[in-house]
Design a protein around this motif. Structure first.
Motif, PDB file in Angstrom:
ATOM      1  N   MET A  48       0.822  -1.209   0.000  1.00  0.00           N
ATOM      2  CA  MET A  48       0.000   0.000   0.000  1.00  0.00           C
ATOM      3  C   MET A  48       0.860   1.265   0.000  1.00  0.00           C
ATOM      4  O   MET A  48       0.500   2.257  -0.635  1.00  0.00           O
ATOM      5  N   TYR A  49       2.002   1.235   0.682  1.00  0.00           N
ATOM      6  CA  TYR A  49       2.913   2.390   0.621  1.00  0.00           C
ATOM      7  C   TYR A  49       3.315   2.627  -0.830  1.00  0.00           C
ATOM      8  O   TYR A  49       3.280   3.761  -1.318  1.00  0.00           O
ATOM      9  N   ARG A  50       3.725   1.556  -1.500  1.00  0.00           N
ATOM     10  CA  ARG A  50       4.182   1.689  -2.892  1.00  0.00           C
ATOM     11  C   ARG A  50       3.044   2.136  -3.812  1.00  0.00           C
ATOM     12  O   ARG A  50       3.247   2.953  -4.710  1.00  0.00           O
ATOM     13  N   PHE A  51       1.840   1.598  -3.572  1.00  0.00           N
ATOM     14  CA  PHE A  51       0.672   1.947  -4.386  1.00  0.00           C
ATOM     15  C   PHE A  51       0.392   3.452  -4.306  1.00  0.00           C
ATOM     16  O   PHE A  51       0.296   4.135  -5.319  1.00  0.00           O
ATOM     17  N   TRP A  52       0.275   3.964  -3.078  1.00  0.00           N
ATOM     18  CA  TRP A  52      -0.062   5.379  -2.903  1.00  0.00           C
ATOM     19  C   TRP A  52       1.113   6.287  -3.261  1.00  0.00           C
ATOM     20  O   TRP A  52       0.917   7.404  -3.739  1.00  0.00           O
ATOM     21  N   GLN A  53       2.321   5.818  -3.071  1.00  0.00           N
ATOM     22  CA  GLN A  53       3.506   6.587  -3.468  1.00  0.00           C
ATOM     23  C   GLN A  53       3.494   6.783  -4.983  1.00  0.00           C
ATOM     24  O   GLN A  53       3.784   7.867  -5.489  1.00  0.00           O
ATOM     25  N   THR A  54       3.131   5.747  -5.708  1.00  0.00           N
ATOM     26  CA  THR A  54       3.060   5.803  -7.166  1.00  0.00           C
ATOM     27  C   THR A  54       1.931   6.740  -7.611  1.00  0.00           C
ATOM     28  O   THR A  54       2.123   7.581  -8.481  1.00  0.00           O
ATOM     29  N   HIS A  60       7.369   5.890  -9.137  1.00  0.00           N
ATOM     30  CA  HIS A  60       6.822   4.616  -9.604  1.00  0.00           C
ATOM     31  C   HIS A  60       7.467   3.405  -8.919  1.00  0.00           C
ATOM     32  O   HIS A  60       8.417   2.826  -9.420  1.00  0.00           O
ATOM     33  N   THR A  61       6.903   3.053  -7.775  1.00  0.00           N
ATOM     34  CA  THR A  61       7.429   1.942  -6.981  1.00  0.00           C
ATOM     35  C   THR A  61       6.456   0.772  -6.940  1.00  0.00           C
ATOM     36  O   THR A  61       6.785  -0.290  -6.449  1.00  0.00           O
ATOM     37  N   TYR A  62       5.233   0.978  -7.454  1.00  0.00           N
ATOM     38  CA  TYR A  62       4.216  -0.079  -7.448  1.00  0.00           C
ATOM     39  C   TYR A  62       3.973  -0.535  -8.872  1.00  0.00           C
ATOM     40  O   TYR A  62       3.840   0.279  -9.778  1.00  0.00           O
ATOM     41  N   SER A  63       3.924  -1.849  -9.041  1.00  0.00           N
ATOM     42  CA  SER A  63       3.446  -2.370 -10.318  1.00  0.00           C
ATOM     43  C   SER A  63       2.555  -3.551  -9.985  1.00  0.00           C
ATOM     44  O   SER A  63       2.737  -4.208  -8.974  1.00  0.00           O
ATOM     45  N   GLY A  64       1.588  -3.764 -10.810  1.00  0.00           N
ATOM     46  CA  GLY A  64       0.672  -4.856 -10.540  1.00  0.00           C
ATOM     47  C   GLY A  64      -0.746  -4.409 -10.809  1.00  0.00           C
ATOM     48  O   GLY A  64      -0.994  -3.289 -11.242  1.00  0.00           O
ATOM     49  N   SER A  65      -1.651  -5.304 -10.542  1.00  0.00           N
ATOM     50  CA  SER A  65      -3.063  -5.029 -10.755  1.00  0.00           C
ATOM     51  C   SER A  65      -3.767  -5.120  -9.408  1.00  0.00           C
ATOM     52  O   SER A  65      -3.828  -6.192  -8.805  1.00  0.00           O
ATOM     53  N   PRO A  66      -4.295  -4.013  -8.902  1.00  0.00           N
ATOM     54  CA  PRO A  66      -4.856  -4.033  -7.554  1.00  0.00           C
ATOM     55  C   PRO A  66      -6.156  -4.822  -7.409  1.00  0.00           C
ATOM     56  O   PRO A  66      -6.467  -5.281  -6.315  1.00  0.00           O
ATOM     57  N   PHE A  67      -6.902  -5.007  -8.495  1.00  0.00           N
ATOM     58  CA  PHE A  67      -8.218  -5.615  -8.318  1.00  0.00           C
ATOM     59  C   PHE A  67      -8.250  -7.123  -8.034  1.00  0.00           C
ATOM     60  O   PHE A  67      -8.968  -7.552  -7.125  1.00  0.00           O
ATOM     61  N   PRO A  68      -7.522  -7.968  -8.780  1.00  0.00           N
ATOM     62  CA  PRO A  68      -7.704  -9.424  -8.634  1.00  0.00           C
ATOM     63  C   PRO A  68      -7.723  -9.981  -7.200  1.00  0.00           C
ATOM     64  O   PRO A  68      -8.597 -10.800  -6.885  1.00  0.00           O
ATOM     65  N   PRO A  69      -6.851  -9.536  -6.294  1.00  0.00           N
ATOM     66  CA  PRO A  69      -6.909 -10.115  -4.937  1.00  0.00           C
ATOM     67  C   PRO A  69      -8.213  -9.796  -4.195  1.00  0.00           C
ATOM     68  O   PRO A  69      -8.517 -10.419  -3.182  1.00  0.00           O
ATOM     69  N   HIS A  70      -8.981  -8.845  -4.696  1.00  0.00           N
ATOM     70  CA  HIS A  70     -10.190  -8.405  -4.001  1.00  0.00           C
ATOM     71  C   HIS A  70     -11.473  -9.015  -4.561  1.00  0.00           C
ATOM     72  O   HIS A  70     -12.526  -8.888  -3.962  1.00  0.00           O
ATOM     73  N   LYS A  71     -11.382  -9.682  -5.717  1.00  0.00           N
ATOM     74  CA  LYS A  71     -12.631 -10.008  -6.417  1.00  0.00           C
ATOM     75  C   LYS A  71     -13.522 -11.032  -5.733  1.00  0.00           C
ATOM     76  O   LYS A  71     -14.709 -11.063  -6.000  1.00  0.00           O
TER      77      LYS A  71
END
Length: 127
Positions: A48-54, A60-71
């Motif tokens: 989450m630090y990397r996500f919001w930092q990005t 740009h410290t976050y890469s990935g797709s945020p949705f799949p782990p939540h579906k």
């Protein structure tokens, strides 16, 4: 002391840690997060630090797709409303400024999109 805008990684960490501390204690969404994150909170917070930092600092410290782990989470509009309520309260209690407002807009858009997609996956025949 007057509130300042989000301006660096320490601010992001303060925002994320304060938010998830409240989430973990919340009667409605706390149990869902705590069950899903069992033993993995440090790893989630780092992400989450990397996500919001990005998103907010354009570092740009976050890469990935945020949705799949939540579906597959057992959540609905009520849960997203509470998530947003906590997020907004935390941002407003810690920061003021352009990036603080941006954080709330981004969070609201994400909550809307996640809820829409979860409903879609849950009831594909309705779409």
């Amino acid at each position: 002391m007057a509130l300042q805008d989000v301006s660096n990684l320490d601010d992001i960490k303060l925002l994320v840690n304060t938010f998830y501390d409240k989430v973990q204690k919340d009667d409605l969404i706390g149990p869902i997060f705590n069950e899903k994150m069992l033993g993995r909170w440090p790893e989630h917070l780092e992400k989450m630090y990397r996500f919001w930092q990005t998103l907010l600092l354009e570092e740009h410290t976050y890469s990935g797709s945020p949705f799949p782990p939540h579906k597959h989470l057992p959540v609905n509009q009520l849960h997203f409303d509470r998530w947003m309520e906590i997020f907004t309260t935390v941002v407003d209690s810690l920061f003021v400024g352009k990036l603080a407002e941006e954080a709330k807009v981004r969070a609201a858009n994400m909550a809307y999109m996640f809820n829409y997609k979860i409903e879609y996956f849950r009831n594909p025949e309705n779409h």
